[in-house]
Motif scaffolding. Structure first.
Motif, PDB file in Angstrom:
ATOM      1  N   ALA A  30       0.812  -1.215   0.000  1.00  0.00           N
ATOM      2  CA  ALA A  30       0.000   0.000   0.000  1.00  0.00           C
ATOM      3  C   ALA A  30       0.849   1.270   0.000  1.00  0.00           C
ATOM      4  O   ALA A  30       0.332   2.364  -0.200  1.00  0.00           O
ATOM      5  CB  ALA A  30      -0.939   0.003   1.198  1.00  0.00           C
ATOM      6  N   VAL A  31       2.156   1.126   0.199  1.00  0.00           N
ATOM      7  CA  VAL A  31       3.051   2.282   0.139  1.00  0.00           C
ATOM      8  C   VAL A  31       3.132   2.718  -1.325  1.00  0.00           C
ATOM      9  O   VAL A  31       3.390   1.890  -2.206  1.00  0.00           O
ATOM     10  CB  VAL A  31       4.460   1.927   0.667  1.00  0.00           C
ATOM     11  CG1 VAL A  31       5.406   3.107   0.513  1.00  0.00           C
ATOM     12  CG2 VAL A  31       4.387   1.466   2.118  1.00  0.00           C
ATOM     13  N   PRO A  32       2.909   4.001  -1.613  1.00  0.00           N
ATOM     14  CA  PRO A  32       3.000   4.465  -3.010  1.00  0.00           C
ATOM     15  C   PRO A  32       4.343   4.086  -3.636  1.00  0.00           C
ATOM     16  O   PRO A  32       5.386   4.125  -2.980  1.00  0.00           O
ATOM     17  CB  PRO A  32       2.839   5.977  -2.888  1.00  0.00           C
ATOM     18  CG  PRO A  32       2.070   6.176  -1.614  1.00  0.00           C
ATOM     19  CD  PRO A  32       2.549   5.079  -0.701  1.00  0.00           C
ATOM     20  N   ALA A  33       4.298   3.731  -4.907  1.00  0.00           N
ATOM     21  CA  ALA A  33       5.487   3.241  -5.617  1.00  0.00           C
ATOM     22  C   ALA A  33       6.654   4.220  -5.557  1.00  0.00           C
ATOM     23  O   ALA A  33       7.802   3.802  -5.369  1.00  0.00           O
ATOM     24  CB  ALA A  33       5.131   2.919  -7.071  1.00  0.00           C
ATOM     25  N   ASP A  34       6.397   5.516  -5.691  1.00  0.00           N
ATOM     26  CA  ASP A  34       7.496   6.489  -5.667  1.00  0.00           C
ATOM     27  C   ASP A  34       8.140   6.579  -4.281  1.00  0.00           C
ATOM     28  O   ASP A  34       9.360   6.743  -4.170  1.00  0.00           O
ATOM     29  CB  ASP A  34       7.025   7.865  -6.151  1.00  0.00           C
ATOM     30  CG  ASP A  34       5.903   8.460  -5.308  1.00  0.00           C
ATOM     31  OD1 ASP A  34       5.040   7.707  -4.804  1.00  0.00           O
ATOM     32  OD2 ASP A  34       5.884   9.702  -5.156  1.00  0.00           O
ATOM     33  N   ILE A  35       7.342   6.427  -3.231  1.00  0.00           N
ATOM     34  CA  ILE A  35       7.873   6.451  -1.862  1.00  0.00           C
ATOM     35  C   ILE A  35       8.712   5.191  -1.616  1.00  0.00           C
ATOM     36  O   ILE A  35       9.820   5.257  -1.072  1.00  0.00           O
ATOM     37  CB  ILE A  35       6.723   6.542  -0.828  1.00  0.00           C
ATOM     38  CG1 ILE A  35       5.875   7.795  -1.051  1.00  0.00           C
ATOM     39  CG2 ILE A  35       7.254   6.430   0.593  1.00  0.00           C
ATOM     40  CD1 ILE A  35       6.528   9.098  -0.715  1.00  0.00           C
ATOM     41  N   MET A  36       8.186   4.048  -2.042  1.00  0.00           N
ATOM     42  CA  MET A  36       8.907   2.779  -1.857  1.00  0.00           C
ATOM     43  C   MET A  36      10.222   2.793  -2.633  1.00  0.00           C
ATOM     44  O   MET A  36      11.262   2.353  -2.122  1.00  0.00           O
ATOM     45  CB  MET A  36       8.006   1.622  -2.317  1.00  0.00           C
ATOM     46  CG  MET A  36       8.430   0.277  -1.825  1.00  0.00           C
ATOM     47  SD  MET A  36       8.254   0.153  -0.037  1.00  0.00           S
ATOM     48  CE  MET A  36       9.803  -0.641   0.335  1.00  0.00           C
ATOM     49  N   GLU A  37      10.200   3.321  -3.837  1.00  0.00           N
ATOM     50  CA  GLU A  37      11.423   3.397  -4.653  1.00  0.00           C
ATOM     51  C   GLU A  37      12.459   4.297  -3.985  1.00  0.00           C
ATOM     52  O   GLU A  37      13.645   3.983  -3.982  1.00  0.00           O
ATOM     53  CB  GLU A  37      11.085   3.902  -6.061  1.00  0.00           C
ATOM     54  CG  GLU A  37      12.283   4.019  -6.972  1.00  0.00           C
ATOM     55  CD  GLU A  37      13.030   2.702  -7.221  1.00  0.00           C
ATOM     56  OE1 GLU A  37      14.222   2.759  -7.588  1.00  0.00           O
ATOM     57  OE2 GLU A  37      12.441   1.611  -7.047  1.00  0.00           O
ATOM     58  N   LYS A  38      12.001   5.389  -3.406  1.00  0.00           N
ATOM     59  CA  LYS A  38      12.937   6.295  -2.718  1.00  0.00           C
ATOM     60  C   LYS A  38      13.603   5.573  -1.547  1.00  0.00           C
ATOM     61  O   LYS A  38      14.805   5.694  -1.331  1.00  0.00           O
ATOM     62  CB  LYS A  38      12.217   7.550  -2.241  1.00  0.00           C
ATOM     63  CG  LYS A  38      13.159   8.609  -1.732  1.00  0.00           C
ATOM     64  CD  LYS A  38      12.522   9.975  -1.777  1.00  0.00           C
ATOM     65  CE  LYS A  38      13.602  11.027  -1.741  1.00  0.00           C
ATOM     66  NZ  LYS A  38      13.090  12.346  -2.045  1.00  0.00           N
ATOM     67  N   LEU A  74      15.973  -1.238  10.623  1.00  0.00           N
ATOM     68  CA  LEU A  74      15.993   0.127  10.152  1.00  0.00           C
ATOM     69  C   LEU A  74      14.582   0.572   9.825  1.00  0.00           C
ATOM     70  O   LEU A  74      13.685  -0.254   9.641  1.00  0.00           O
ATOM     71  CB  LEU A  74      16.892   0.310   8.932  1.00  0.00           C
ATOM     72  CG  LEU A  74      16.264   0.060   7.562  1.00  0.00           C
ATOM     73  CD1 LEU A  74      16.911   0.943   6.545  1.00  0.00           C
ATOM     74  CD2 LEU A  74      16.426  -1.382   7.181  1.00  0.00           C
ATOM     75  N   GLU A  75      14.404   1.879   9.783  1.00  0.00           N
ATOM     76  CA  GLU A  75      13.128   2.462   9.382  1.00  0.00           C
ATOM     77  C   GLU A  75      13.440   3.710   8.567  1.00  0.00           C
ATOM     78  O   GLU A  75      14.249   4.540   8.982  1.00  0.00           O
ATOM     79  CB  GLU A  75      12.292   2.831  10.608  1.00  0.00           C
ATOM     80  CG  GLU A  75      10.968   3.479  10.256  1.00  0.00           C
ATOM     81  CD  GLU A  75      10.127   3.782  11.479  1.00  0.00           C
ATOM     82  OE1 GLU A  75       9.649   2.824  12.117  1.00  0.00           O
ATOM     83  OE2 GLU A  75       9.963   4.992  11.789  1.00  0.00           O
ATOM     84  N   VAL A  76      12.794   3.813   7.408  1.00  0.00           N
ATOM     85  CA  VAL A  76      12.937   4.989   6.561  1.00  0.00           C
ATOM     86  C   VAL A  76      11.603   5.734   6.617  1.00  0.00           C
ATOM     87  O   VAL A  76      10.561   5.160   6.312  1.00  0.00           O
ATOM     88  CB  VAL A  76      13.283   4.595   5.108  1.00  0.00           C
ATOM     89  CG1 VAL A  76      13.420   5.826   4.240  1.00  0.00           C
ATOM     90  CG2 VAL A  76      14.565   3.767   5.066  1.00  0.00           C
ATOM     91  N   ASP A  77      11.636   7.002   7.024  1.00  0.00           N
ATOM     92  CA  ASP A  77      10.437   7.823   7.148  1.00  0.00           C
ATOM     93  C   ASP A  77      10.414   8.842   6.023  1.00  0.00           C
ATOM     94  O   ASP A  77      11.298   9.708   5.946  1.00  0.00           O
ATOM     95  CB  ASP A  77      10.412   8.548   8.495  1.00  0.00           C
ATOM     96  CG  ASP A  77      10.362   7.600   9.685  1.00  0.00           C
ATOM     97  OD1 ASP A  77      10.133   6.390   9.477  1.00  0.00           O
ATOM     98  OD2 ASP A  77      10.545   8.075  10.824  1.00  0.00           O
ATOM     99  N   ILE A  78       9.394   8.729   5.167  1.00  0.00           N
ATOM    100  CA  ILE A  78       9.281   9.608   4.007  1.00  0.00           C
ATOM    101  C   ILE A  78       7.878  10.219   3.983  1.00  0.00           C
ATOM    102  O   ILE A  78       6.878   9.503   4.022  1.00  0.00           O
ATOM    103  CB  ILE A  78       9.532   8.830   2.691  1.00  0.00           C
ATOM    104  CG1 ILE A  78      10.907   8.146   2.740  1.00  0.00           C
ATOM    105  CG2 ILE A  78       9.425   9.762   1.489  1.00  0.00           C
ATOM    106  CD1 ILE A  78      11.194   7.238   1.563  1.00  0.00           C
ATOM    107  N   ALA A  79       7.823  11.546   3.898  1.00  0.00           N
ATOM    108  CA  ALA A  79       6.546  12.248   3.826  1.00  0.00           C
ATOM    109  C   ALA A  79       5.899  11.983   2.476  1.00  0.00           C
ATOM    110  O   ALA A  79       6.586  11.673   1.486  1.00  0.00           O
ATOM    111  CB  ALA A  79       6.757  13.744   4.026  1.00  0.00           C
ATOM    112  N   GLU A  80       4.583  12.124   2.419  1.00  0.00           N
ATOM    113  CA  GLU A  80       3.879  11.895   1.162  1.00  0.00           C
ATOM    114  C   GLU A  80       4.355  12.850   0.075  1.00  0.00           C
ATOM    115  O   GLU A  80       4.229  12.561  -1.112  1.00  0.00           O
ATOM    116  CB  GLU A  80       2.361  11.963   1.354  1.00  0.00           C
ATOM    117  CG  GLU A  80       1.828  13.277   1.860  1.00  0.00           C
ATOM    118  CD  GLU A  80       0.346  13.214   2.201  1.00  0.00           C
ATOM    119  OE1 GLU A  80      -0.368  12.328   1.695  1.00  0.00           O
ATOM    120  OE2 GLU A  80      -0.101  14.061   2.986  1.00  0.00           O
ATOM    121  N   SER A  81       4.975  13.964   0.463  1.00  0.00           N
ATOM    122  CA  SER A  81       5.546  14.912  -0.501  1.00  0.00           C
ATOM    123  C   SER A  81       6.842  14.381  -1.125  1.00  0.00           C
ATOM    124  O   SER A  81       7.335  14.942  -2.096  1.00  0.00           O
ATOM    125  CB  SER A  81       5.848  16.239   0.192  1.00  0.00           C
ATOM    126  OG  SER A  81       6.886  16.064   1.150  1.00  0.00           O
ATOM    127  N   GLY A  82       7.390  13.312  -0.538  1.00  0.00           N
ATOM    128  CA  GLY A  82       8.651  12.759  -1.011  1.00  0.00           C
ATOM    129  C   GLY A  82       9.851  13.187  -0.192  1.00  0.00           C
ATOM    130  O   GLY A  82      10.960  12.699  -0.381  1.00  0.00           O
TER     131      GLY A  82
END
Length: 156
Positions: A30-38, A74-82
């Motif tokens: 469910a994580v948006p593809a662009d967020i997951m790729e980042k 590990l945890e990567v925290d990315i805002a919906e803005s990228g």
């Protein structure tokens, strides 16, 4: 039509129940593809296992958890803005600079550390540490600056 109502209900349920600071577990898919790729570009050596969202004042943050090849979390925290908010990596004592360890030990000599996490910026520079442990029978959570000069008892 039934599935569309399910999606709408789920969206409304999550929207109503995800108040600021509250984490909501989501499927990794469910994580948006662009967020997951980042996340994958930032930490290509990680195997991602789970995710959640956290509603913050300025929008939704995706928190993507995984493991490094050596087994550290590990945890990567990315805002919906990228925007990358932080990269948190489990550290062992030997990975923490001596000055930071010495500062924590001087301020909390009875602390038995059970977990250390380093917080990194997008450039992977360490910006701080979190020390979790027991002192005098009580759990304590410390936020420590990257140089060890500032130690604050966390309120979460």
């Amino acid at each position: 039509m039934k599935s569309m109502y399910g999606v709408i209900f789920t969206f409304l349920f999550v929207s109503v129940h995800a108040t600021a600071g509250e984490e909501v577990r989501i499927d990794l898919q469910a994580v948006p593809a662009d967020i997951m790729e980042k996340a994958r570009v930032l930490m290509p050596e990680a195997t991602y296992k789970s995710a959640n969202t956290e509603a913050e004042a300025d929008g939704l943050v995706y928190e993507i958890q995984g493991l490094l090849a050596d087994g550290r979390k590990l945890e990567v925290d990315i805002a919906e803005s990228g925007e990358v908010e932080e990269i948190e990596v489990e550290f062992t004592h030997d990975l923490v600079p001596g000055a930071v360890l010495n500062s924590v030990q001087a301020a909390y000599p009875d602390l038995v550390v059970t977990f250390i996490e380093a917080s990194h910026s997008e450039s992977k520079k360490v910006v701080g540490y979190e020390f979790v442990g027991q002192q005098n029978g009580k759990q304590i959570d410390l936020d420590v600056s990257a140089d060890g000069r500032s130690i604050v008892v966390a309120d979460d």
